[in-house]
Design a protein around this motif. Structure first.
Motif, PDB file in Angstrom:
ATOM      1  N   ILE A 115      39.361  44.642  42.990  1.00  0.00           N
ATOM      2  CA  ILE A 115      37.814  44.962  43.669  1.00  0.00           C
ATOM      3  C   ILE A 115      37.944  45.966  45.168  1.00  0.00           C
ATOM      4  O   ILE A 115      38.064  44.372  46.264  1.00  0.00           O
ATOM      5  CB  ILE A 115      36.916  44.237  43.040  1.00  0.00           C
ATOM      6  CG1 ILE A 115      37.130  43.710  42.056  1.00  0.00           C
ATOM      7  CG2 ILE A 115      35.836  44.663  43.367  1.00  0.00           C
ATOM      8  CD1 ILE A 115      36.123  42.327  41.435  1.00  0.00           C
TER       9      ILE A 115
ATOM     10  N   ILE B  74      31.520  47.819  45.069  1.00  0.00           N
ATOM     11  CA  ILE B  74      30.757  47.206  44.300  1.00  0.00           C
ATOM     12  C   ILE B  74      29.005  48.079  44.420  1.00  0.00           C
ATOM     13  O   ILE B  74      28.771  48.302  45.559  1.00  0.00           O
ATOM     14  CB  ILE B  74      30.706  45.651  45.207  1.00  0.00           C
ATOM     15  CG1 ILE B  74      31.781  45.242  45.410  1.00  0.00           C
ATOM     16  CG2 ILE B  74      29.590  44.548  44.589  1.00  0.00           C
ATOM     17  CD1 ILE B  74      32.570  44.023  45.551  1.00  0.00           C
TER      18      ILE B  74
ATOM     19  N   SER C 158      32.085  42.111  50.218  1.00  0.00           N
ATOM     20  CA  SER C 158      31.522  43.541  49.716  1.00  0.00           C
ATOM     21  C   SER C 158      31.363  44.322  51.423  1.00  0.00           C
ATOM     22  O   SER C 158      31.249  43.577  51.708  1.00  0.00           O
ATOM     23  CB  SER C 158      31.093  43.600  48.875  1.00  0.00           C
ATOM     24  OG  SER C 158      29.685  42.891  49.240  1.00  0.00           O
TER      25      SER C 158
ATOM     26  N   PHE D 288      29.994  45.395  39.450  1.00  0.00           N
ATOM     27  CA  PHE D 288      30.858  45.883  39.420  1.00  0.00           C
ATOM     28  C   PHE D 288      31.620  47.322  38.616  1.00  0.00           C
ATOM     29  O   PHE D 288      31.667  47.268  37.666  1.00  0.00           O
ATOM     30  CB  PHE D 288      32.328  44.925  39.709  1.00  0.00           C
ATOM     31  CG  PHE D 288      32.444  43.876  40.022  1.00  0.00           C
ATOM     32  CD1 PHE D 288      31.860  43.694  41.590  1.00  0.00           C
ATOM     33  CD2 PHE D 288      33.060  42.468  39.673  1.00  0.00           C
ATOM     34  CE1 PHE D 288      32.043  42.264  41.976  1.00  0.00           C
ATOM     35  CE2 PHE D 288      32.990  41.057  40.243  1.00  0.00           C
ATOM     36  CZ  PHE D 288      32.501  41.815  42.032  1.00  0.00           C
TER      37      PHE D 288
ATOM     38  N   SER E 196      35.899  50.690  40.278  1.00  0.00           N
ATOM     39  CA  SER E 196      35.609  49.890  41.445  1.00  0.00           C
ATOM     40  C   SER E 196      36.904  48.867  40.744  1.00  0.00           C
ATOM     41  O   SER E 196      37.209  48.004  41.602  1.00  0.00           O
ATOM     42  CB  SER E 196      34.765  48.776  42.068  1.00  0.00           C
ATOM     43  OG  SER E 196      34.384  47.374  41.146  1.00  0.00           O
TER      44      SER E 196
END
Ligand code: ATP
Ligand code: MG
Length: 377
Positions: free
Chosen positions: A298, A303, A341, A357, A361
């Motif tokens: 991620i 985010i 993040s 999310f 991402s």
């Protein structure tokens, strides 16, 4: 036209029996005229060795090196028509800085006026005009490095090979010179390979980045693709500041939804990320199977904290400001997992954070091979 071609280039350092170091493994490259390539990777990954083999300072164990179409495997450095700035590739102490730079132009049949004007141009560019009449031992390390770079830049060569050419300069000067050097290189259509362990420098200067790890070429692509489409877990977790969050996840598929169950070390569920199938790319959806265990990546920058879309809750753990003061890096705990993040505002430690999310991402990698399944779903 191809300027530098590497075919299955290998280097094994034989120190003594049983302790061989595989410094470079099967490196393949095709660099076109005018392209700028960055060799990027952590200390000891084989960057300098690769560059030294191309320059001719290091013998090769196997493979081929071609420069401007000519096989140069057995040619001496001086016969390869490459210009270089390396640590240890010293300036001539008995010559002034000016003559060190001009000396590299001796082989080129150009007039004294032209030599003077070339020396003037690069010394202005690198801010060394005030030391032109001095001798190398009497100038600082950062100045010596700029003189080496100037000496390499002025030459009319088939390729320009630079090993951490600005490592000894302070960040501000580096940033200014980097932009000027890039302009100069592009204007003169030079083909360049440079080594750096600084990803900001690689992204700022290069057309292509080769990310290396322990002698292996992990990905060769444009700066944009290296950061937005990493082809394996190593590149995903090496590139980006902060780098991608890497988690273990179980895929759950239904007719209507896709869920990633984020697992802890004991394979217990920490939290879930759920999407409606109709917001996802069908082709990517078909690349993962129900109950498959994957590595999920991620991107911290993607985010989202906008109120309308948030569907996950966590707690702020800690935050640090990005050193330029324009971003906040926030550690967030979600159901036992820690995630980093990037936000445009700060959150108090221990405060509740709502987030989302976005599907773009999400990166998926094969759990065993660590190769990419998709970048963004
Ligand atoms: N002359 C040598 N003899 C034996 N091993 C060597 C020699 N030169 C390099 N190595 C080894 O080869 C590997 C690659 O080294 P190399 O200098 O290419 O790394 P690098 O990516 O340039 O690292 P750094 O960022 O620290 O400069 C390392 O494991 C190093 O110890
Ligand atoms: Mg090195």
């Amino acid at each position: 036209m191809s300027k530098v071609i590497l075919n299955n280039l290998n280097k094994i350092f034989e120190i003594k029996a049983g302790t061989d170091v595989k410094a470079v493994n099967n490196f393949n490259l095709n660099l076109e005229e005018g392209e700028i390539l960055a060799l990027l990777g952590s200390s000891g990954c084989g960057k300098t060795t690769t560059l030294r083999m191309i320059a001719g300072f290091e013998t090769i164990t196997s493979g081929e090196i071609k420069i401007s179409g000519k096989l140069v495997n057995d040619l001496k450095p001086a016969e390869r028509n490459v210009a270089m700035a390396f640590e240890g590739y010293a300036l001539y102490p008995p010559l002034t800085v000016r003559d060190n730079i001009a000396f590299s132009l001796m082989k080129e049949k150009i007039s004294k006026n032209e030599v003077d004007s070339k020396v003037k141009e690069v010394s202005e560019l690198l801010e060394i005009t005030d030391i032109l009449e001095r001798y190398p031992p009497s100038i600082s390390g950062g100045q010596q490095q700029r003189v080496s770079l100037a000496r390499a830049l002025v030459r009319d060569s088939d390729a320009l090979l630079l090993d951490e050419p600005m490592s000894q300069l302070e960040p501000q000067l580096r940033a200014v010179l980097r932009a000027r050097v890039k302009d100069y290189i592009q204007h003169n259509n030079k083909t360049v390979i440079f080594v750096t362990h600084d990803q900001t420098e690689a992204v700022a200067l290069a057309d292509k980045i080769a990310v290396m790890e322990e002698g292996d070429l992990k990905q060769l692509a444009s700066p944009y693709d290296i950061s937005s489409k990493p082809s394996n877990v190593f590149v995903a977790s090496f590139i980006g500041e902060p780098p991608m969050n890497i988690l273990k996840a179980k895929v759950l598929k239904t007719e209507t939804h896709l869920t990633f169950e984020i697992l802890n070390d004991k394979d217990e569920k920490n939290f879930s990320i759920k999407y409606s199938n109709n917001e996802l790319n069908k082709e990517n959806l078909n690349k993962i199977a129900n109950e498959q265990i994957i590595t999920l990546g991620i991107r911290p920058h993607k985010i989202n904290f906008n109120k309308e879309t948030t569907n996950l809750e966590g707690k702020a753990e800690s935050s640090t400001y990005h050193w330029l003061g324009d971003q906040v890096h926030i550690g967030i705990e979600i159901g036992g997992s820690s995630i980093i993040s990037v936000a445009d505002r700060n959150f108090q430690p221990s405060s509740d954070i709502k987030m989302h999310f976005p599907s773009e991402s999400i990166n998926a990698f094969n759990r065993d091979s660590e190769e990419v399944i998709f970048n963004g779903i």
